[in-house]
Each structure stands twice: as C-alpha cells, then as structure tokens.
Write an enzyme that holds these catalytic residues in place. Structure first.
Site, PDB file in Angstrom:
ATOM      1  N   TYR A 138       0.652  -1.174   0.123  1.00  0.00           N
ATOM      2  CA  TYR A 138       0.083   0.250  -0.504  1.00  0.00           C
ATOM      3  C   TYR A 138       0.745   1.533   0.051  1.00  0.00           C
ATOM      4  O   TYR A 138       0.347   2.541   0.069  1.00  0.00           O
ATOM      5  CB  TYR A 138      -0.740   0.455   1.225  1.00  0.00           C
ATOM      6  CG  TYR A 138      -1.979  -1.130   1.005  1.00  0.00           C
ATOM      7  CD1 TYR A 138      -2.306  -2.241   0.206  1.00  0.00           C
ATOM      8  CD2 TYR A 138      -2.619  -0.476   2.204  1.00  0.00           C
ATOM      9  CE1 TYR A 138      -3.303  -2.783   0.643  1.00  0.00           C
ATOM     10  CE2 TYR A 138      -3.918  -1.354   2.340  1.00  0.00           C
ATOM     11  CZ  TYR A 138      -4.113  -2.449   0.745  1.00  0.00           C
ATOM     12  OH  TYR A 138      -5.047  -3.642   1.279  1.00  0.00           O
ATOM     13  N   GLY A 139       2.595   1.578   0.312  1.00  0.00           N
ATOM     14  CA  GLY A 139       3.041   2.240   0.756  1.00  0.00           C
ATOM     15  C   GLY A 139       2.630   3.340  -0.499  1.00  0.00           C
ATOM     16  O   GLY A 139       3.331   4.644   0.640  1.00  0.00           O
TER      17      GLY A 139
ATOM     18  N   GLU B 147      10.463  -8.316   1.660  1.00  0.00           N
ATOM     19  CA  GLU B 147       9.631  -9.578   1.474  1.00  0.00           C
ATOM     20  C   GLU B 147       9.834 -10.421   0.677  1.00  0.00           C
ATOM     21  O   GLU B 147       9.755 -11.731   0.190  1.00  0.00           O
ATOM     22  CB  GLU B 147       8.326  -8.278   0.077  1.00  0.00           C
ATOM     23  CG  GLU B 147       7.467  -7.940   1.234  1.00  0.00           C
ATOM     24  CD  GLU B 147       5.863  -8.221   1.027  1.00  0.00           C
ATOM     25  OE1 GLU B 147       5.971  -8.445   0.098  1.00  0.00           O
ATOM     26  OE2 GLU B 147       5.172  -7.307   2.517  1.00  0.00           O
TER      27      GLU B 147
ATOM     28  N   THR C 170       5.933  -1.424   9.321  1.00  0.00           N
ATOM     29  CA  THR C 170       5.644  -3.014   9.926  1.00  0.00           C
ATOM     30  C   THR C 170       6.199  -3.693   9.827  1.00  0.00           C
ATOM     31  O   THR C 170       6.717  -5.090  10.142  1.00  0.00           O
ATOM     32  CB  THR C 170       4.276  -3.619   9.464  1.00  0.00           C
ATOM     33  OG1 THR C 170       4.070  -3.325   7.960  1.00  0.00           O
ATOM     34  CG2 THR C 170       2.715  -3.011   9.969  1.00  0.00           C
ATOM     35  N   HIS C 171       7.078  -3.336   8.193  1.00  0.00           N
ATOM     36  CA  HIS C 171       8.614  -4.894   8.006  1.00  0.00           C
ATOM     37  C   HIS C 171       9.521  -4.729   8.535  1.00  0.00           C
ATOM     38  O   HIS C 171      10.147  -4.809   8.935  1.00  0.00           O
ATOM     39  CB  HIS C 171       8.521  -4.084   6.028  1.00  0.00           C
ATOM     40  CG  HIS C 171       7.159  -5.014   5.792  1.00  0.00           C
ATOM     41  ND1 HIS C 171       6.546  -4.934   5.586  1.00  0.00           N
ATOM     42  CD2 HIS C 171       7.739  -6.196   4.713  1.00  0.00           C
ATOM     43  CE1 HIS C 171       5.514  -5.449   4.998  1.00  0.00           C
ATOM     44  NE2 HIS C 171       6.323  -6.495   3.911  1.00  0.00           N
TER      45      HIS C 171
ATOM     46  N   CYS D 205      -1.394  -1.472  10.241  1.00  0.00           N
ATOM     47  CA  CYS D 205      -0.509  -1.514   8.634  1.00  0.00           C
ATOM     48  C   CYS D 205      -0.294   0.245   9.323  1.00  0.00           C
ATOM     49  O   CYS D 205      -1.844   1.132   9.093  1.00  0.00           O
ATOM     50  CB  CYS D 205      -1.524  -1.944   7.583  1.00  0.00           C
ATOM     51  SG  CYS D 205      -0.588  -0.486   6.453  1.00  0.00           S
ATOM     52  N   ASN D 206       0.742   1.103   9.380  1.00  0.00           N
ATOM     53  CA  ASN D 206       0.802   2.374   9.318  1.00  0.00           C
ATOM     54  C   ASN D 206      -0.119   3.086   7.935  1.00  0.00           C
ATOM     55  O   ASN D 206      -0.302   4.431   8.104  1.00  0.00           O
ATOM     56  CB  ASN D 206       2.220   3.093   9.153  1.00  0.00           C
ATOM     57  CG  ASN D 206       2.859   2.340  10.896  1.00  0.00           C
ATOM     58  OD1 ASN D 206       2.887   2.942  11.546  1.00  0.00           O
ATOM     59  ND2 ASN D 206       3.152   1.564  10.366  1.00  0.00           N
ATOM     60  N   THR D 207       0.761   2.976   6.646  1.00  0.00           N
ATOM     61  CA  THR D 207       0.104   2.946   5.935  1.00  0.00           C
ATOM     62  C   THR D 207      -1.584   3.684   5.466  1.00  0.00           C
ATOM     63  O   THR D 207      -1.999   4.277   5.721  1.00  0.00           O
ATOM     64  CB  THR D 207       0.293   3.053   4.418  1.00  0.00           C
ATOM     65  OG1 THR D 207       2.001   2.827   4.539  1.00  0.00           O
ATOM     66  CG2 THR D 207      -0.095   3.448   3.199  1.00  0.00           C
TER      67      THR D 207
END
Ligand code: DGL
Length: 271
Positions: free
Chosen positions: A39-40, A155, A191-192, A70-72
């Site tokens: 989504y970033g 990822e 989150t990653h 999720c921050n975004t």
C-alpha cells in the site's frame, strides 16, 4: 466476538505477535491483503477503498474490534473510516489504528532533543505523525524518513547481509544529515522494519532508543480494553487464531513464519 487484525500483507503479523503474546485469551482473525500489497505508495483513494473492503470483511467474520496494524492504512484511511463509514454502517463496532499510540510513545521524549521515524512514502506524505505530535508534544522536532526499498527487501527475505546494510546505512546517514547529533529515538513506523531490528540496532548508536510498534501497540490495546468494558465484554475467549489472505496461501504461510516464528495454515478469501 473476535479481534480482527488488518494489514496490507504480512507486516502486521509483527504487531499481531506482540498483541497475542500480551492477550492470548481472545480469539483473533488476521487478514492480509497480499493480493494488493504494498500500500506504501498508493493513492489515498485506493488505500481507503482497499482498507474499507478488508475491514468490512473482518466485521462480517464477527469481529467486534479491528486493529489496523498497518501504518500506511492507519495514516490514510482511519480518520475517514471513523468519521464516516463506522457511524453509518457499523455503529456497534470499533476500529483502531497504530499511529496515535506510536506518536504518544515519541511524545514522551524531551523537547530539547529530536525524534526520528522511518516509514513508507505514504505514511510520511500523509503528515499523520507530525499532526499527532503537534497535538501531543508541540515543539518536539520530528525527522521523517521514507525508506521505500526496505519493504521489498524484507519480502524478498533479505534480512541481513551487505545489501540490506547498504540501504540501512544510507537511510541512517540521511536521517542524521537532517536531524543532527541530538536524535533521542528512532521509531520503526512500518510493520516490516522490526524484522531488520538486529541490523538497525548494530548501526544506530546505542544511546539512541529504537522503538518497535509491537511493544507500543500491545500495551495500548490492553489499556483500551480496560477502559472499554462494552468492547471487552463482547469478546470471546477461546485463544483461537485464523489467518486470511487475499492471495495464495502457500506464499503467506511461508513468509509469515519469518514474522511469527512459527508456521501457519492460512485461508484464501475473496474480498
Ligand atoms: N504495512 C505497511 C506499513 O506499515 C508496509 C507495507 C506496505 O507498504 O503495504 O506502512
């Protein structure tokens, strides 16, 4: 009823892991929108639409409360959801994000130093963190650094080695160039990034705290449930967990082990 955890993909598992460790008694449904991740760097409209579809799906799975892990999505969709969709469509359910509790953790730092955060382009451009901090700790200087290459590297399983160290070093140098020598804390506002914690800790001077959102969001949820007995009282307590993904389950099961530390058997859902 259950607690729903929503993220654009795998990353929210880093937050879910901390939540479940603190509150193992509840029943959880995790939904990763892996088919449409990341989504970033998507537009506000796309992130709002995707987030709403996923959250509606979690409500249909009998979730009383959904955490947007999720921050975004928290930065771009939460406010509109809370102000418009929730009162009109789900007045008896709750949705919470992770920006506010994370900003509260930064606001605890002394004003004579600055604080920094690393996040996606979307989170940085949304201005959500500066907006929250302006309310919580006016005058506290915040350095925001977008780190767009870190999500794809995580990822791809690149959690250590020369490649990841190169980009972490570059982002840290750019952060220091902007913030000077007085940075008191670095928040990993994506989150990653907690998966890169060992490499980031090795790079950032030891006197600078590195804040990980699982450590912030889990106690904040404990506090929220204590203050909202009408929500807590509706939650069932069988200690169960389900993992849903909008993409292939094989990929989800494999990568989620890196975030959770144990394998999972996910289910594919159509949104
Ligand atoms: N979950 C996102 C976040 O915390 C990172 C992954 C994405 O860009 O979708 O901002």
């Amino acid at each position: 009823m259950r607690i729903g955890i929503f993220d654009s993909g795998f990353g929210g598992l880093s937050i879910y892991r901390s939540i479940r460790a603190r509150l193992p008694q509840y029943d959880y449904v995790y939904l990763g929108d892996n088919a449409r991740t990341p989504y970033g760097n998507r537009s506000f409209d796309a992130i709002y639409r995707f987030s709403k579809e996923c959250i509606d799906h979690l409500f249909a799975q009998d979730c009383k409360l959904v955490i947007i892990a999720c921050n975004t999505a928290s930065a771009k969709a939460l406010r509109t959801l809370q102000q418009k969709a929730m009162p009109a469509e789900h007045p008896d359910r709750k949705v919470l994000g992770i920006i506010r509790p994370s900003a509260e953790a930064l606001a605890d730092y002394p004003r004579d130093r600055s604080v920094a955060l690393w996040a996606t382009e979307g989170t940085v451009k949304s201005g959500s963190f500066p907006m929250e901090l302006e309310k919580l700790a006016p005058g506290l200087r915040l350095i925001q650094k977008a780190c767009p290459l870190l999500v794809p590297l995580v990822e791809a399983g690149e959690l250590s080695g020369a490649g990841i160290d190169h980009y972490l070093g570059k982002y840290w140098r750019e952060t220091v160039a902007e913030g000077g020598q007085d940075i008191g804390a670095l928040l990993l506002a994506c989150t990653h990034y907690p998966l890169l914690y060992p490499r980031i800790r090795a790079l950032v001077p030891p006197e600078i705290d590195i804040l990980v959102q699982g450590d912030i969001v889990a106690p904040s949820l404990v506090d929220y449930l204590a203050r909202h007995p009408e929500v807590e009282g509706a939650l069932s307590r069988n200690g169960s967990q389900r993992f849903l993904t909008t993409d292939q389950t094989e990929g989800f099961d494999r990568l989620s082990e890196a975030f959770l530390g144990h394998p999972v058997a996910s289910e594919k859902v159509e949104i």
